[in-house]
Scaffold this motif. Sequence first.
Motif, mmCIF file in Angstrom:
data_model
loop_
_atom_site.group_PDB
_atom_site.id
_atom_site.type_symbol
_atom_site.label_atom_id
_atom_site.label_comp_id
_atom_site.label_asym_id
_atom_site.label_seq_id
_atom_site.Cartn_x
_atom_site.Cartn_y
_atom_site.Cartn_z
ATOM 1 N N ASN A 97 -4.800 2.986 -5.346
ATOM 2 C CA ASN A 97 -5.857 2.309 -4.589
ATOM 3 C C ASN A 97 -5.316 1.577 -3.353
ATOM 4 N N TYR A 98 -4.047 1.781 -3.031
ATOM 5 C CA TYR A 98 -3.422 1.171 -1.854
ATOM 6 C C TYR A 98 -4.035 1.763 -0.590
ATOM 7 N N ARG A 99 -4.316 0.941 0.380
ATOM 8 C CA ARG A 99 -4.960 1.370 1.635
ATOM 9 C C ARG A 99 -3.891 1.572 2.708
ATOM 10 N N MET A 100 -3.482 2.821 2.890
ATOM 11 C CA MET A 100 -2.426 3.158 3.852
ATOM 12 C C MET A 100 -2.840 2.806 5.289
ATOM 13 N N GLN A 101 -4.117 2.950 5.617
ATOM 14 C CA GLN A 101 -4.573 2.692 6.988
ATOM 15 C C GLN A 101 -4.487 1.222 7.370
ATOM 16 N N ASN A 102 -4.343 0.341 6.395
ATOM 17 C CA ASN A 102 -4.226 -1.096 6.687
ATOM 18 C C ASN A 102 -2.773 -1.557 6.751
ATOM 19 N N SER A 103 -1.865 -0.656 6.497
ATOM 20 C CA SER A 103 -0.457 -1.010 6.435
ATOM 21 C C SER A 103 0.106 -1.357 7.812
ATOM 22 N N THR A 104 1.110 -2.219 7.807
ATOM 23 C CA THR A 104 1.832 -2.536 9.044
ATOM 24 C C THR A 104 3.252 -1.970 9.015
ATOM 25 N N HIS A 105 3.635 -1.375 7.886
ATOM 26 C CA HIS A 105 4.971 -0.802 7.749
ATOM 27 C C HIS A 105 5.071 0.468 8.609
ATOM 28 N N PRO A 106 6.113 0.598 9.425
ATOM 29 C CA PRO A 106 6.222 1.748 10.335
ATOM 30 C C PRO A 106 6.178 3.107 9.638
ATOM 31 N N ALA A 107 6.821 3.258 8.498
ATOM 32 C CA ALA A 107 6.819 4.549 7.804
ATOM 33 C C ALA A 107 5.423 4.879 7.287
#
Length: 153
Positions: A30-40
């Motif tokens: 359920n992690y939201r990848m589009q909200n991530s700030t991590h470069p990878a």
Amino acid sequence: MELGLFQKDALIEKLAQVFYRIQGYTVPQNYRMQNSTHPAEKACVAMALVAIEEVEFELAGDGDAEVIKWQQGQSLGEDRQFYFCRYEEFALTLLTSPAINTTRVEVTCGNRKLYISEKEITKEQATEELQDFLTTLAAQLQTLSRIQFEENL
């Protein structure tokens, strides 16, 4: 077949997580990848967007594209010709006046005028300019269709 906004959003998340997993990383489902700030993770989202756009582009293909043709309307006089076409809610009109070498083009959607151009150009040149405008408009609307509320951290 065109994906809806929610379908596209879900597909972006799924593809981004797959691309991330290929690199040896995992995130909760359920992690939201589009909200991530991590470069990878951001790179995986970008790859997902590119993959979806490429597939949509290929599916859109020009082979079966519908062609819209100008229809000649009743002449407005010896020196003025009227052309029109309709596509769903869109109406396009083209008026030529060879005596003064002027062509006017209008595009309306419902009751809203989206484009007006009046220049000393041929009807073919006016049609090309109109096509350029509509292509740019379509690309910009595709981008604007991704509007969303920013999540509060």
